[in-house]
Design a protein around this motif. Structure first.
Motif, PDB file in Angstrom:
ATOM      1  N   LEU A 194      43.589  49.804  15.550  1.00 28.96           N
ATOM      2  CA  LEU A 194      42.594  50.869  15.401  1.00 28.96           C
ATOM      3  C   LEU A 194      43.257  52.113  14.825  1.00 28.96           C
ATOM      4  O   LEU A 194      42.762  52.712  13.851  1.00 28.96           O
ATOM      5  N   TYR A 195      44.386  52.522  15.398  1.00 25.76           N
ATOM      6  CA  TYR A 195      45.092  53.719  14.924  1.00 25.76           C
ATOM      7  C   TYR A 195      45.602  53.510  13.498  1.00 25.76           C
ATOM      8  O   TYR A 195      45.539  54.423  12.661  1.00 25.76           O
ATOM      9  N   ALA A 200      45.517  54.337   7.464  1.00 25.06           N
ATOM     10  CA  ALA A 200      45.241  53.925   6.087  1.00 25.06           C
ATOM     11  C   ALA A 200      44.122  54.763   5.474  1.00 25.06           C
ATOM     12  O   ALA A 200      44.206  55.174   4.306  1.00 25.06           O
ATOM     13  N   TRP A 201      43.058  55.032   6.238  1.00 27.85           N
ATOM     14  CA  TRP A 201      41.926  55.795   5.711  1.00 27.85           C
ATOM     15  C   TRP A 201      42.356  57.206   5.300  1.00 27.85           C
ATOM     16  O   TRP A 201      41.863  57.760   4.318  1.00 27.85           O
ATOM     17  N   CYS A 202      43.299  57.772   6.036  1.00 25.00           N
ATOM     18  CA  CYS A 202      43.766  59.131   5.740  1.00 25.00           C
ATOM     19  C   CYS A 202      44.879  59.157   4.695  1.00 25.00           C
ATOM     20  O   CYS A 202      45.477  60.208   4.451  1.00 25.00           O
ATOM     21  N   TYR A 253      33.184  46.863  11.368  1.00 31.56           N
ATOM     22  CA  TYR A 253      33.815  47.963  10.650  1.00 31.56           C
ATOM     23  C   TYR A 253      35.266  47.686  10.253  1.00 31.56           C
ATOM     24  O   TYR A 253      35.898  48.539   9.639  1.00 31.56           O
ATOM     25  N   PHE A 254      35.791  46.531  10.617  1.00 34.47           N
ATOM     26  CA  PHE A 254      37.213  46.260  10.393  1.00 34.47           C
ATOM     27  C   PHE A 254      37.412  44.964   9.621  1.00 34.47           C
ATOM     28  O   PHE A 254      36.674  43.987   9.823  1.00 34.47           O
ATOM     29  N   TYR A 263      40.094  48.195   7.070  1.00 35.30           N
ATOM     30  CA  TYR A 263      38.743  48.616   7.410  1.00 35.30           C
ATOM     31  C   TYR A 263      37.752  48.117   6.360  1.00 35.30           C
ATOM     32  O   TYR A 263      38.126  47.742   5.240  1.00 35.30           O
ATOM     33  N   HIS A 264      36.473  48.103   6.726  1.00 35.96           N
ATOM     34  CA  HIS A 264      35.405  47.810   5.787  1.00 35.96           C
ATOM     35  C   HIS A 264      35.020  49.120   5.117  1.00 35.96           C
ATOM     36  O   HIS A 264      34.352  49.971   5.719  1.00 35.96           O
TER      37      HIS A 264
END
Length: 627
Positions: A194-195, A200-202, A253-254, A263-264
């Motif tokens: 999750l973290y 990755a998103w950031c 969502y993953f 993530y999706h």
């Protein structure tokens, strides 16, 4: 067990990330090192041939002298998890499945043979006399690395990471020489993953950039409606958190279970109303800072709930932590301040590298049923378990580069000279004794500076480390003075606890501080130690012990006596994307390609201004992959 009867055990972690090797003589840790330090490839996942060779050399052994080799997880269980996961999510994940299976079918399913082949390649003679090979479970390796070196006779053990074979989180009870698994959370429900998805998103790299996300979180606006909304969305849509700390991820969502991304993307974009940040973007918007703070808060909440459950299940006053999430120093600091447990001990090599240590210790105490006698502090020797280099190696490096230096054989003179250099605004590479095991530089392979200098944080990031300017630096403080400078009531020898800077040293926040642009907040002088005080007035603390590192302690003591400050800036001796230096040659090259002013190799002091001109490009930054 008498000294002669104690077995020699080699622990190995490999083929995921942070490969490493550890050598035990009974329960005594003789040597441990990560492969990346020798190969110069960050997070090297290959078989740790160099690390194995080093630990055997340190122990004066050949492979045939070993009683056992222990691998840190069980590949067949991991393969079972992969097959069941792909089956559960089919037809999604077909591309990932087709990419993964050939490697497993050709090699990883036959891990014993693969290990034997790699070990035979290291053996010059007696190739048929390899020791027996054993396999530990991944989370047992983490738990063993946390409990057995700790100073506790019994303790609750909490291990949290991405995933091992099946387990992603486990609560165990350690007592004497035994570890009992009490509760497990299984894949795909993983706090580590999750973290990493938010990492990755950031715009940071998974398995290496998580600490950047942690460092970015304090820039989030804790009181803003956006931060609160992000946290609600995470709790309502992404993760269902139960009272006992167990949780379930909403896998809509993953993508990490079967795909090549965490993530999706489309669903995250719709949920958070923002775009994923690309890795090479220079600027970081406030929305990413707020999101980082939101996931940090959720992470801390889960860790605290799990700790309370561990306390309830074990009725122990002591807690041991390991696994990649145990490197989240902010969560550790929160856990310490909540006083759920009386005592806390965190394995300094909490990631997969430490699995090599845990696997060996689990074999000795559980398979061999060897008794255990906890050390008064701990059994990690300050984590100074890597190679050291003597005068001959330093002279060889100096001769190679025609590098002049000054030798300071008197210990007090060395400490006084370097303290004066630091106080004068110089940045010093500090290379002393055995190299540290784990991700932190703790005074063996460090870059040191004056924490009182308001320009030092900026200079270190941009001209020495060549990394993002927002990232904080850690203080190293004499252990006897830590409570005078930081709001903490215990020692922090491994730089794994974040605590507030003492209020008496802090300057008041200006009006509207939380709404200021990033760089205005960053360069506001928050305390009398501006180089180590993060934007939220906290610091990631290392306490320096005279027992484990007398030369580093002597330097900090000299700085205190002369300048009334027992604190130094301590950052790892490397640049962005480079492993921490291992040898004098590594250190000299890093010294020459940065704007470091001085280099101390044991008793030898190299001044940048005295070094000869070298060919253009000789010390140019290597193509290290930015982390």
């Amino acid at each position: 067990m008498d000294n002669a009867a104690r077995p020699y055990i080699l622990g190995i972690s490999a083929w995921y990330h942070d490969s490493a090797a550890t050598l035990l003589h009974g329960s005594e840790i003789l040597a441990a090192a990560q492969e990346e330090r020798f190969s110069r490839v960050k997070h090297d996942s290959h078989f740790p041939a160099h690390a194995v060779s080093y630990v055997l050399e340190e122990g004066g052994l050949a492979l045939k002298d070993l009683d056992a080799v222990v691998f840190y997880d069980k590949p067949l269980l991991k393969f079972e998890r992969l097959l069941e996961t792909y089956h559960a999510f089919a037809p999604a994940g077909l591309i990932s499945f087709l990419a993964a299976m050939p490697v497993w079918i050709k090699e990883k399913l036959f891990m014993r043979s693969l290990l034997q082949r790699e070990l035979k390649a290291l053996a010059e003679h007696d190739k048929d006399e390899l020791p027996a090979i054993y396999f530990s479970e991944h989370h047992l390796s983490h738990a063993a690395s946390a409990f057995y070196p700790s100073p506790f006779r019994q303790a609750a053990i909490l291990t949290i990471d991405g995933v091992g074979e099946w387990a992603t989180t486990s609560i165990c009870h350690g007592r004497d020489n035994q570890i009992t698994v009490l509760k497990e959370l299984r894949f795909p429900h993983s706090l580590g993953l999750l973290y990493s998805s938010f990492t990755a998103w950031c715009g940071f790299r998974v398995n290496s950039g998580e600490y950047k996300l942690m460092g970015l979180a304090p820039y989030g606006n804790a009181d803003s409606d956006r931060t609160k909304a992000y946290e609600r969305l995470i709790r309502d849509e992404l993760v269902d958190i139960r009272e006992d700390g167990s949780f379930m991820l909403n896998m809509r969502y993953f993508s990490f279970a079967t795909g090549l991304r965490m993530y999706h993307e489309g669903r995250w974009r719709d949920l958070f109303k923002m775009e994923p940040r690309t890795f090479d973007e220079e600027e970081i918007g406030q929305n990413y800072m707020d999101l980082a703070l939101a996931i940090q808060r959720v992470t801390e909440d889960i860790v605290l709930r799990l700790a309370r459950t561990a306390r309830k299940l074990t009725a122990c006053d002591n807690l041991c932590l390991a696994g990649g999430v145990a490197l989240n120093c902010t969560a550790n600091g929160k856990l310490l301040r909540e006083k759920i447990f009386r005592n806390l001990w965190i394995q300094p090599a909490s990631g997969d590298a430490g699995g090599s240590l845990g696997a060996a210790l689990a074999f000795y105490h559980m398979h061999e049923e060897a008794p255990r006698s906890p050390e008064k502090t701990d059994a990690m020797h300050g984590t100074y378990l890597g190679p050291s280099f003597g005068r001959e190696s330093i002279e060889k490096t100096a001769k190679k580069y025609h590098a002049p230096y000054r030798e300071l054989t008197n210990e007090d003179e060395l400490a006084a000279t370097v303290a004066e250099l630091i106080a004068s605004g110089n940045i010093v590479g500090w290379f002393q004794g055995r190299m540290e095991f784990g991700p932190r530089a703790l005074g063996g392979r460090s870059i040191l500076a004056d924490p009182r200098n308001p320009e030092m944080q900026k200079k270190l990031n941009l001209k020495i480390k060549f990394r993002e300017g927002f990232r904080p630096f850690a203080p190293a403080v004499l252990e006897e003075a830590v409570q005078d400078y930081f709001d903490i009531d215990c020692q922090s020898p491994y730089m794994l606890l974040i605590s507030p800077v003492a209020s008496g040293l802090c300057h008041p926040r200006p009006d509207g501080y939380a709404d200021l642009p990033l760089w205005d907040r960053l360069y506001f002088q928050r305390s009398t130690l501006p180089a180590i005080t993060h934007v939220d007035y906290s610091a990631r603390i290392q306490t320096i012990s005279q027992r484990t590192n007398p030369r580093f302690w002597r330097l900090a003591k000299a700085f205190q006596e002369r300048y009334q400050c027992p604190v130094l800036v301590n950052t790892s001796f490397n640049v962005r994307g480079e492993p921490i230096v291992c040898t004098p040659d590594d250190a000299y090259q890093c010294f020459m390609r940065t704007e470091m002013d001085y280099l101390v190799l044991e008793n030898c002091l190299f001044a940048k201004k005295d070094q000869p001109q070298h060919e253009e490009g000789q010390f140019a930054l290597k193509n290290y992959i930015p982390d």
